[in-house]
Design an enzyme around this catalytic site. Structure first.
Site, short mmCIF file in Angstrom:
data_model
loop_
_atom_site.label_atom_id
_atom_site.label_comp_id
_atom_site.label_asym_id
_atom_site.label_seq_id
_atom_site.Cartn_x
_atom_site.Cartn_y
_atom_site.Cartn_z
N TRP A 1 -39.42 -0.45 49.76
CA TRP A 1 -40.46 0.58 49.76
C TRP A 1 -40.82 1.04 48.36
CZ3 TRP A 1 -43.15 0.05 53.74
CH2 TRP A 1 -42.55 -0.39 54.93
N ASP B 1 -40.22 9.59 47.59
CA ASP B 1 -40.50 9.18 48.97
C ASP B 1 -39.29 9.53 49.82
OD1 ASP B 1 -40.94 7.93 51.38
OD2 ASP B 1 -41.47 5.99 50.52
N LYS C 1 -39.72 9.25 61.31
CA LYS C 1 -38.29 8.97 61.30
C LYS C 1 -37.51 10.24 61.65
CE LYS C 1 -39.80 5.42 58.22
NZ LYS C 1 -39.38 4.16 58.78
#
Lengths: 361, 361
Positions: free
Chosen positions: A102, A172, A196
């Protein structure tokens, strides 16, 4: 009705009580004559839902008043692009610390707009570690420093907030926000896709220190301007109202369950159960991440060969343990243990792992 | 349970049967052990839902094979910005025909990237008409021509597709897509936020002629690149799965009800009832749009004074007719009559209008 334990990396399992409330309110919300998904975002009903969600998130995470909170459509990838557009001059240097898939995506999004300095990377060792802070090669004039707090595919997690001095730290937190206490004041900006730990897919949360909004950034559409979104309370255009509403129900559930301290405790228990089953397997299960950098949220592991990996996936599914197949980028198995996965789920998986090893080891 | 008739301009009313199915499947989808909102977008369950939704939309609207279909997070405003980034060179001229509030928003989004030529505008007359095609001042070298097929606030609608020659015609169909037959082949690109005729808020549909994707456009993040989204079947990042799923249920409902021909018939009946009540009121109700440009989807109208406007809103709500307050930009009353608003709803509103006039006229 047979709800299984769901280890999906995201979109991920949600609290059953939240789903039940959403189910009850699906045809009519609070006596309003319509579902919340059918109501104007500018009407008093949804405005109250939205304001309550922000207040609850502020309380849950402990967000100081000098930070704005945004609820924006879409996922974290869009936010990754907006970081450069809003906070860096065209071509300005930005520092990225690369610890997994990511982080690479984050760099890809900003590359058309800025000069990316990879200040540190664990790619050479397969993203199995967090590079020591002392090894980072930060720029003198970076617009910001970016980290990925938790990497869902490679299963590595920052266990401390790095000190980067006066340069704003952007992070993030898609896969670990609200999983443990967090000192927001150490960050310039935190962003997270909700799917999530925070709720449903389709909405992202951005927590940004207000003074940073004064930066001019670079030419961009109004819809890509964080300042415009803040000025309109995330209603610059029609927001994803149902997703925001459902996230709000998840915030209320987390607060009622005891808040981030309680989830930190549960997440330590859950991840301890799975890492324990791995470490006590005599090498039958293998996790390649340096112990100090192991993620509490996503645990990738491997069996001795691909035949056993595949058998583990199919037999675990049959046993009511869903979505354990690893990401295609790394293969093997992955167990995601977000807040809404109960401790009983991790206990069931650990027991299954021991049983599977006995039968196949 | 008392579901009212909901005239919201968007997010808007949904078919009750669709909400009932979503309600039934909220805790477990199709025996999968989890809700669809808890499942990976890359798993076989959601991939099947997504593919079915695209196939159903192609059948519903009649989308030729040389057009790609995207389901993207967020609303139409983001798409408005992406038009310039994907299809125009930096600073290139683009032609916009301005017929209301949303056309202005569309121009605002692209202004940082291109040179906007307002080829025609009805702003001088208060957006009460569609400028005659013969009056448009199109550029010689425009990257595209943009129209807003239906303006939700001003209540004006293109009743024919304008001929703009070889230059691709781009159209915001957010509030009228699937409300009547549409010849997609006359357009280079059609985009629509789903929250009016297609389903829930939080997802947009883009229908784009594939050859246009070969244009280089201008520097942009990968997440802003239509070609990347097409190459990954709208799963470049995690899409808003629940919203996509719910839109798919609405497509199935529209097909089962008879498709766009049947909705064209119903929408003519519904809008005819309300315009009839206005036109037969002897001036008590006033709609200022030129009859040939009247929207079938959104009908703004005004009572003799603001006291009566306010009384109409409160009494209609008490009578089970929701969300009739006009947009703050124009005031008055607005009735939105999207596909999921039943004919009975328009009948009830027309009857209420006559009764209200008798009591207050």
């Amino acid at each position: 009705m047979t709800r299984a334990f769901n280890f999906s990396a995201g979109p991920a399992t949600l609290p059953e009580s939240v789903l039940r409330q959403a189910q009850e309110e699906m045809l009519e919300w609070n006596g309003a004559g319509a579902s919340i998904v059918e109501m104007s975002h500018r009407g008093p009903e949804f405005m109250a839902v939205a304001a309550q969600a922000e207040a609850d998130l502020r309380r849950l995470i402990g967000i100081p008043d000098d930070y704005a909170v945004l609820f924006l459509a879409g996922g974290a990838t869009t936010q990754q692009a907006l970081l450069a557009l809003n906070f860096a001059q065209p071509g300005q240097t930005v520092d990225y610390v690369l610890t997994g898939h990511w982080g690479k995506t984050a760099i890809k999004q900003v590359s058309p707009y800025v000069t990316v300095n990879v200040a540190a990377s664990s790619e050479a060792n397969g993203f199995h570690d967090i590079p020591a802070r002392a090894s980072w090669q930060l720029s003198d004039d970076a617009a910001y420093v970016h980290i990925t707090a938790n990497e869902t595919i490679h299963g590595v997690e920052f266990r401390d907030t790095p000190d980067v001095g006066e340069v704003p730290l952007f992070a993030d937190f898609s896969s670990s926000i609200a999983s443990e206490p967090l000192d927001v004041s150490k960050y310039g900006l935190i962003y997270a896709g909700a799917q999530k730990n925070l709720g449903p897919v389709g909405v992202s949360v951005v927590i940004v220190r207000r003074d940073l909004l004064e930066r001019s950034g670079q030419p961009r559409a109004d819809i890509f301007d964080y300042g415009s979104h803040v000025a309109r309370d995330s209603m610059l255009n029609t927001p994803p109202t149902w997703n925001w509403y459902l996230a709000g129900l998840v915030f209320q559930w987390m607060l009622a369950e005891g808040g981030v301290e309680e989830f930190a405790r549960r997440n330590a228990v859950k991840s301890g159960l799975i890492y324990g089953a791995i470490d006590q397997s005599g090498g039958f299960y293998r996790n390649e991440v340096v112990p100090a950098a192991r993620s509490r949220m996503n645990i990738p592991f491997f069996l001795p060969d691909d035949t056993l990996n595949a058998r583990f996936v199919s037999e675990s599914k049959a046993a009511g343990l869903l979505a354990l197949k690893g990401h295609k980028a790394v293969g093997g198995i992955r167990a995601s243990l977000y807040n809404a996965l109960p401790v009983e789920g991790a206990q069931a998986l650990a027991a299954f792992m021991r049983d599977f090893q006995q039968r196949n080891g």
